[in-house]
Write a protein that holds these residues in place. Structure first.
Motif, mmCIF file in Angstrom:
data_model
loop_
_atom_site.group_PDB
_atom_site.id
_atom_site.type_symbol
_atom_site.label_atom_id
_atom_site.label_comp_id
_atom_site.label_asym_id
_atom_site.label_seq_id
_atom_site.Cartn_x
_atom_site.Cartn_y
_atom_site.Cartn_z
ATOM 1 N N ASN A 136 16.218 63.836 -20.756
ATOM 2 C CA ASN A 136 16.317 63.628 -19.311
ATOM 3 C C ASN A 136 16.966 64.850 -18.662
ATOM 4 O O ASN A 136 17.872 65.460 -19.217
ATOM 5 N N SER A 137 16.468 65.227 -17.499
ATOM 6 C CA SER A 137 16.912 66.486 -16.900
ATOM 7 C C SER A 137 17.653 66.278 -15.585
ATOM 8 O O SER A 137 17.378 65.343 -14.834
ATOM 9 N N TRP A 138 18.593 67.183 -15.341
ATOM 10 C CA TRP A 138 19.345 67.229 -14.091
ATOM 11 C C TRP A 138 19.054 68.546 -13.387
ATOM 12 O O TRP A 138 19.133 69.617 -14.009
ATOM 13 N N PRO A 139 18.714 68.510 -12.111
ATOM 14 C CA PRO A 139 18.588 69.762 -11.358
ATOM 15 C C PRO A 139 19.955 70.402 -11.176
ATOM 16 O O PRO A 139 20.991 69.735 -11.284
ATOM 17 N N ALA A 140 19.956 71.686 -10.885
ATOM 18 C CA ALA A 140 21.225 72.411 -10.766
ATOM 19 C C ALA A 140 21.115 73.499 -9.710
ATOM 20 O O ALA A 140 20.029 73.995 -9.399
ATOM 21 N N VAL A 141 22.282 73.881 -9.164
ATOM 22 C CA VAL A 141 22.336 74.996 -8.214
ATOM 23 C C VAL A 141 23.717 75.628 -8.286
ATOM 24 O O VAL A 141 24.722 74.934 -8.459
ATOM 25 N N HIS A 142 23.759 76.941 -8.197
ATOM 26 C CA HIS A 142 25.042 77.627 -8.148
ATOM 27 C C HIS A 142 25.666 77.415 -6.776
ATOM 28 O O HIS A 142 24.977 77.400 -5.743
ATOM 29 N N GLU A 190 14.849 73.202 -11.422
ATOM 30 C CA GLU A 190 14.210 71.894 -11.227
ATOM 31 C C GLU A 190 14.782 70.824 -12.146
ATOM 32 O O GLU A 190 14.928 69.663 -11.750
ATOM 33 N N GLY A 191 15.113 71.198 -13.359
ATOM 34 C CA GLY A 191 15.685 70.228 -14.278
ATOM 35 C C GLY A 191 16.164 70.885 -15.560
ATOM 36 O O GLY A 191 15.395 71.578 -16.230
ATOM 37 N N VAL A 192 17.431 70.685 -15.868
ATOM 38 C CA VAL A 192 18.009 71.200 -17.115
ATOM 39 C C VAL A 192 18.204 70.002 -18.046
ATOM 40 O O VAL A 192 18.894 69.045 -17.682
ATOM 41 N N SER A 196 16.022 63.251 -13.397
ATOM 42 C CA SER A 196 15.936 63.471 -11.951
ATOM 43 C C SER A 196 15.358 64.839 -11.602
ATOM 44 O O SER A 196 15.974 65.632 -10.880
ATOM 45 N N PRO A 197 14.143 65.174 -12.075
ATOM 46 C CA PRO A 197 13.552 66.479 -11.744
ATOM 47 C C PRO A 197 13.327 66.602 -10.241
ATOM 48 O O PRO A 197 12.891 65.650 -9.584
ATOM 49 N N THR A 198 13.624 67.766 -9.700
ATOM 50 C CA THR A 198 13.580 67.953 -8.249
ATOM 51 C C THR A 198 13.023 69.328 -7.900
ATOM 52 O O THR A 198 13.440 70.337 -8.459
ATOM 53 N N SER A 199 12.111 69.354 -6.952
ATOM 54 C CA SER A 199 11.506 70.598 -6.495
ATOM 55 C C SER A 199 12.191 71.102 -5.227
ATOM 56 O O SER A 199 12.635 70.316 -4.395
ATOM 57 N N PRO A 253 23.660 82.955 -11.413
ATOM 58 C CA PRO A 253 23.330 82.454 -12.749
ATOM 59 C C PRO A 253 22.942 80.984 -12.757
ATOM 60 O O PRO A 253 23.429 80.177 -11.961
ATOM 61 N N GLY A 254 22.045 80.635 -13.687
ATOM 62 C CA GLY A 254 21.661 79.251 -13.892
ATOM 63 C C GLY A 254 22.785 78.469 -14.552
ATOM 64 O O GLY A 254 23.818 79.033 -14.946
ATOM 65 N N LEU A 255 22.580 77.165 -14.703
ATOM 66 C CA LEU A 255 23.642 76.290 -15.192
ATOM 67 C C LEU A 255 24.115 76.652 -16.593
ATOM 68 O O LEU A 255 25.320 76.814 -16.832
ATOM 69 N N ILE A 256 23.198 76.771 -17.540
ATOM 70 C CA ILE A 256 23.603 77.050 -18.924
ATOM 71 C C ILE A 256 24.289 78.410 -19.013
ATOM 72 O O ILE A 256 25.335 78.556 -19.668
ATOM 73 N N ALA A 257 23.749 79.410 -18.329
ATOM 74 C CA ALA A 257 24.376 80.735 -18.340
ATOM 75 C C ALA A 257 25.770 80.684 -17.733
ATOM 76 O O ALA A 257 26.697 81.362 -18.202
#
Length: 301
Positions: free
Chosen positions: A194-200, A227-229, A269-272, A287-291
């Motif tokens: 299951n994925s969560w969207p993310a934003v810095h 869109e989804g991590v 919760s994939p989100t565009s 940077p993205g979430l994992i980074a």
């Protein structure tokens, strides 16, 4: 523009204030304490004393502004009363909207994306379908969007659940890290796909600025850089940084492990944000979430 910001010293709001100031706008921040007032003064913003339950103060702040950003947001916790929180916010945005009615001034409200369409891609045009998770706060966003029919250039910035970056001490990622430290494992549910969207945080702040500057009336915007991590990737990265195992739990085990976060950790919760990027020219650059987790700042105590 002279922009009145509610929630100006919060995790997201403070970044919004700096973004506005750097773009040449004048900022007036709502402050309920001397500490908050001092923080605003340090960065060059003016101070307006009050809080979101002081409706007279909100009304006065909105009346003296060229636009308003409502970035106030209480963090989800074991003591959060979602119904009371939503009602307080509904009262707050209502008085701001009444003050701005007929002026065509911008009013940007904060909302979220998680849980709106579980398992299906959420876009800016997806119809709202209330759920137990989203129903308490939907009226706040709806009321602000409806102000577009009353001469307010209203818009909603829907934040990803993981607004990450330096200074995040009470958000989802820092909370998950705290749980992993306490339990001795970093966990996910099932296969963790299951994925969560993310934003810095800083990319989100840019979108708030763009919204107050130019978002058309009645616009829904998605502050979503990724869109989804996969939740498994989040848990695995946290485990590796803490030198703890990442393990799978059953849905039944989630409650005892994740406590109040249990209803959220298995949501897909994939989100565009395709329409948001096209409409306002928003381009996330941080940077993205994992980074960001890998950078290590989340683990400094």
């Amino acid at each position: 523009m002279r922009v009145f910001v509610a929630g100006a010293t919060g995790y997201v709001g403070s970044a919004v204030v700096r973004e506005l100031l750097e773009a040449g706008h004048k900022v007036v921040g709502l402050a309920r304490s001397d500490t908050s007032a001092a923080a605003l003064t340090r960065v060059g913003a003016d101070v307006h004393r009050g809080d979101i339950e002081d409706l007279g103060s909100l009304c006065a702040g909105a009346a003296a502004a060229d636009g308003v950003i409502y970035a106030a947001n209480k963090h989800i916790s074991e003591t959060t009363d979602p119904v009371a929180r939503a009602q307080a916010e509904l009262n707050a945005v209502a008085v701001i909207g009444s003050e701005l009615a007929g002026t065509d001034k911008p009013f940007v409200v904060t909302s979220g994306v998680i849980g709106r369409t579980p398992g299906r891609l959420l876009t800016e045009q997806t119809p709202d379908v209330p759920s137990a998770l989203t129903a308490p706060r939907l009226p706040v966003e709806k009321s602000v969007i409806a102000m577009s029919e009353r001469g307010v250039r209203s818009s909603s910035v829907r934040l990803a659940p993981t607004v990450h970056g330096h200074g995040d001490t009470r958000g989802f990622i820092s909370t998950l890290i705290g749980i992993a430290r306490e339990k001795g494992v970093s966990a996910y549910i099932g296969d963790g796909s299951n994925s969560w969207p993310a934003v810095h945080r800083l990319d989100a702040a840019t979108l708030f600025r763009l919204a107050v500057e130019s978002a058309p009336a009645g616009t829904r915007l998605h502050a979503v850089a990724e869109e989804g991590v996969p939740f498994r990737d989040i848990a695995t990265t946290i485990g590796r940084r803490l030198e703890l195992p990442a393990i799978s739990l059953t849905a039944e085990q989630a409650s005892s492990h994740f406590s109040f976060l249990a209803p959220l950790v298995s949501i897909d919760s994939p989100t565009s944000s395709t329409l948001t990027r096209a409409r306002l020219g928003w381009l996330p650059t941080h940077p993205g979430l994992i980074a960001d987790i890998e950078e290590g700042h989340y683990f400094e105590q």
